[in-house]
Design an enzyme around this catalytic site. Structure first.
Site, PDB file in Angstrom:
ATOM      1  N   MET A   1       0.822  -1.006  -0.357  1.00  0.00           N
ATOM      2  CA  MET A   1      -0.022   0.138   0.158  1.00  0.00           C
ATOM      3  C   MET A   1       0.839   0.819  -0.359  1.00  0.00           C
ATOM      4  O   MET A   1       1.647   1.515   0.980  1.00  0.00           O
ATOM      5  CB  MET A   1      -0.588  -0.077   1.477  1.00  0.00           C
ATOM      6  CG  MET A   1      -1.618   0.966   1.787  1.00  0.00           C
ATOM      7  SD  MET A   1      -3.385   0.942   3.045  1.00  0.00           S
ATOM      8  CE  MET A   1      -2.237   0.768   4.437  1.00  0.00           C
TER       9      MET A   1
ATOM     10  N   ARG B   1      -6.777  -1.285   8.900  1.00  0.00           N
ATOM     11  CA  ARG B   1      -6.189  -0.405  11.180  1.00  0.00           C
ATOM     12  C   ARG B   1      -6.488  -2.084  11.266  1.00  0.00           C
ATOM     13  O   ARG B   1      -6.005  -1.947  12.964  1.00  0.00           O
ATOM     14  CB  ARG B   1      -7.131   0.464  10.983  1.00  0.00           C
ATOM     15  CG  ARG B   1      -6.563   1.723  10.076  1.00  0.00           C
ATOM     16  CD  ARG B   1      -7.635   3.075  10.361  1.00  0.00           C
ATOM     17  NE  ARG B   1      -6.542   3.998   9.213  1.00  0.00           N
ATOM     18  CZ  ARG B   1      -7.075   5.140   8.796  1.00  0.00           C
ATOM     19  NH1 ARG B   1      -9.180   5.631   8.933  1.00  0.00           N
ATOM     20  NH2 ARG B   1      -6.269   6.457   8.722  1.00  0.00           N
TER      21      ARG B   1
ATOM     22  N   HIS C   1       2.127   3.810  12.026  1.00  0.00           N
ATOM     23  CA  HIS C   1       1.499   3.573  11.125  1.00  0.00           C
ATOM     24  C   HIS C   1      -0.305   2.958  10.949  1.00  0.00           C
ATOM     25  O   HIS C   1      -0.853   3.109  12.167  1.00  0.00           O
ATOM     26  CB  HIS C   1       2.448   2.124  10.549  1.00  0.00           C
ATOM     27  CG  HIS C   1       1.667   0.652  11.109  1.00  0.00           C
ATOM     28  ND1 HIS C   1       2.396  -0.104  10.504  1.00  0.00           N
ATOM     29  CD2 HIS C   1       1.150   0.623  12.743  1.00  0.00           C
ATOM     30  CE1 HIS C   1       2.224  -1.299  11.588  1.00  0.00           C
ATOM     31  NE2 HIS C   1       1.322  -0.600  12.017  1.00  0.00           N
ATOM     32  N   GLU C   2      -0.290   3.242   9.762  1.00  0.00           N
ATOM     33  CA  GLU C   2      -1.882   2.798   9.292  1.00  0.00           C
ATOM     34  C   GLU C   2      -2.860   4.007  10.419  1.00  0.00           C
ATOM     35  O   GLU C   2      -4.135   4.145  10.843  1.00  0.00           O
ATOM     36  CB  GLU C   2      -2.591   2.135   9.544  1.00  0.00           C
ATOM     37  CG  GLU C   2      -1.505   0.324   9.172  1.00  0.00           C
ATOM     38  CD  GLU C   2      -1.356   0.783   7.347  1.00  0.00           C
ATOM     39  OE1 GLU C   2      -1.850   1.424   6.528  1.00  0.00           O
ATOM     40  OE2 GLU C   2      -0.951  -0.239   7.124  1.00  0.00           O
ATOM     41  N   GLY C   3      -2.048   5.265  10.327  1.00  0.00           N
ATOM     42  CA  GLY C   3      -2.956   6.537  10.780  1.00  0.00           C
ATOM     43  C   GLY C   3      -2.439   6.688  12.403  1.00  0.00           C
ATOM     44  O   GLY C   3      -3.146   6.076  12.649  1.00  0.00           O
TER      45      GLY C   3
END
Length: 610
Positions: A157, A313, A457-459
């Site tokens: 991603m 997430r 990571h991932e927000g």
């Protein structure tokens, strides 16, 4: 690993996973097939992952100028994982899947995350393929998603950029049509991409014959300028190696070059890369620019990408949970066997008496119980979210819609809460070990280092807080929050009839009322700057309330299953629930005070005052 009894209880006694077998999609399965999957994954994790967790931490990925070199153990673990079929476990039979409930897939993946999250369980590959199954063309599904599900290819991603970080509106990677016939390529509208992507996990390696990058890029307007903000962002499939419409490698490299490896605090077994797209090192089809195939509609890239991001997430939340669980199990074993100190009697300590094990000290028990409440509670939350995914896919229209909304509200919690509190569990595991925990002779320091990534990571934590308070609790006129409140109320009403749990039910009701009041007060002025200044404290209080609800529901299930379970196991679940209500839930008052008063202490302090 002492994980299996906890998983069995949560799956079978709490979530009633066997009831899913009554649905047409899962009709071929039984408790026996579920157990067989768990047995297989537990064995692979024990044999191929756990023994090499330290190996992949100390033998970091290296770039030899041509390829990325990983330890042989990583290759062996990946091969065993692919052969287990878990990459496509929840997919249809006709694409090689097992049509397992996602709930079972998530439970099975927990073994790998606990044994060595750094080796990984191909979370991004399955997420990449799942995105294409929803938003890709039939050809893109056949060529790219199927080869990812089979383990032949891997997936990534590619969102972040060096200058933009998490600010996707500032993405600068460009995608321009590849000639006048760009629409005629069977793999999708063909573009040439130029730009740089940073922090790309598994961005380059030799574990598979190809890597499928899912890349966010902007298509310029008619004047050749990038559209500001997120409106111009589109999504592209950019393979590392060029392929034909049959899914065969053409022998040509795409213009995607590894610019460097990032050297990390933890999670060192997974490569993390800076990738250059279109730097001209490779010349696919005779000219520079990385070839990418448009996914979905132009300008709708973020809409497509959120499918993968939300799945990732929940995957991050599960990884954080299992790292916490690994530390808890290690510190519990240490506390049971480490003699130190003596009991305090009426006359003080008697030095003539034998030492006691540290688990007999009250403060060590406090730290162990905190870890248990964080990690087992977080595991229950992650499996509950996985159960909602199954409900969304196979439930009635109303049940599926409710599951969708509940997932929207719970996803920021499923990602953020374990990444904060299971990290705290890892810190407590080090503390239980004392000075030994701070050395590399014991695994708990690595668990902490690996887990520290998950708040980022991932927000990041801050992004999750703003997503929760700024979007999720407001969406569809607050219906998701109302649905969650209704489920909490149902649990409270059942628990209120049970003497051991009645006090907890009352405390949960008060906590929900506080969260609801704070939500309204935060938005009282209608100004996002007022409401979101304390989004993280809001998320912490919201998460603690959700976990209190989960623990109350789990405690009810423990009492129902008491006749068939061991007394020690039931006592452990009830004890963890009691700990959470006595020691953790009261914390929400301080968090919500600043939310409710719209305290701007942090936001208003002048920069030079720092």
């Amino acid at each position: 690993m002492a994980l299996r009894p906890t998983l069995d209880f949560l799956l079978y006694d709490w979530l009633d996973a066997p009831s899913l077998q009554q649905r047409e999609r899962f009709a071929d399965h039984s408790r026996e097939t579920f157990d067989a999957v768990l047995d297989t994954c537990e064995r692979i994790a024990r044999e191929k992952y756990a023994p090499f967790n330290r190996t992949v931490d100390t033998q970091e990925p290296q770039f030899d100028g041509e390829k990325v070199v990983l330890p042989q153990a990583t290759h062996d673990a990946h091969k065993a994982f692919v052969e287990s079929g878990m990459l496509s476990a929840a997919q249809d039979y006709d694409i090689g899947g097992m049509q397992l409930p996602y709930t079972l897939q998530a439970a099975a993946n927990s073994f790998f995350a606990m044994a060595s999250v750094s080796i990984g369980s191909n979370m991004l590959t399955s997420g990449n393929a799942n995105l294409l199954m929803v938003h890709g063309t039939e050809m893109q599904k056949d060529v790219f998603a199927r080869n990812e599900f089979s383990g032949r290819w891997a997936g990534t991603m590619c969102l972040s950029e060096p200058q933009a970080g998490s600010s996707l509106s500032d993405v600068a990677t460009r995608a321009v049509p590849d000639g006048p016939d760009f629409q005629s390529d069977p793999l999708g509208p063909r573009y040439r991409l130029t730009g740089n992507k940073m922090w790309i996990s598994s961005g380059d390696h030799e574990l598979t014959e190809n890597i499928v990058h899912i890349v966010l890029a902007k298509i310029p307007d008619e004047n050749g300028k990038l559209i500001p903000g997120t409106r111009g962002i589109s999504l592209f499939i950019v393979p590392k190696k060029m392929v034909d419409s049959k899914g065969q490698l053409t022998g040509e490299r795409n213009d995607v070059a590894l610019a460097g490896l990032n050297h990390k605090l933890g999670w060192r077994g997974t490569t993390n890369t800076l990738l250059n797209f279109g730097e001209g090192k490779y010349q696919p089809q005779g000219k520079g620019g990385a070839i990418g195939y448009l996914v979905g509609q132009p300008g709708k890239g973020l809409h497509c990408m959120f499918h993968m991001m939300n799945e990732a997430r929940i995957g991050v939340g599960l990884a954080a949970t299992m790292l916490g669980m690994a530390g808890y199990q290690a510190s519990l074993e240490y506390a049971k066997n480490r003699p130190q100190g003596r009991p305090v009697g009426p006359g003080g300590k008697d030095a003539a008496k034998a030492q006691i094990r540290i688990i007999e000290h009250a403060d060590v028990r406090r730290m162990l119980l905190a870890q248990k409440s964080y990690c087992e509670g977080a595991l229950a939350l992650e499996l509950y979210c996985a159960r909602l995914v199954d409900e969304q896919r196979t439930g009635t229209a109303q049940a599926a819609d409710e599951a969708r909304l509940l997932l929207e509200v719970l996803t920021p919690i499923a990602k953020s809460w374990p990444s904060e509190w299971c990290l705290e569990a890892n810190s407590l595991a080090i503390q239980v070990h004392g000075g030994y925990g701070y050395t590399r002779d014991f695994p708990v320091e690595q668990y902490w280092r690996d887990n520290r990534l998950n708040m980022i990571h991932e927000g990041t934590h801050g992004i999750q807080g703003m997503d929760l308070l700024g979007r999720k609790v407001l969406m569809e006129e607050g219906r998701g929050l109302q649905l969650l409140a209704a489920r909490i109320k149902a649990t409270r009403e059942r628990a209120a009839q049970v003497p051991e749990l009645a006090q907890h039910a009352q405390a949960l009701g008060q906590a929900l009322q506080q969260v609801t009041s704070a939500t309204q007060a935060a938005w009282a002025t209608g100004q996002p700057t007022d409401a979101l200044a304390n989004a993280v404290p809001y998320m912490q209080a919201f998460g603690h309330t959700v976990l209190a609800w989960i623990w109350l529901d789990v405690a009810l299930a423990a009492l129902r299953a008491d006749a068939t379970k061991s007394v020690a196991s039931t006592a452990g679940q009830l004890g963890a629930a009691r700990y959470f209500y006595h020691y953790e839930l009261p914390k929400i008052g301080a968090w919500l005070n600043v939310v409710e008063s719209r305290d701007l202490t942090c936001a208003s302090l002048p920069e030079d005052a720092f």
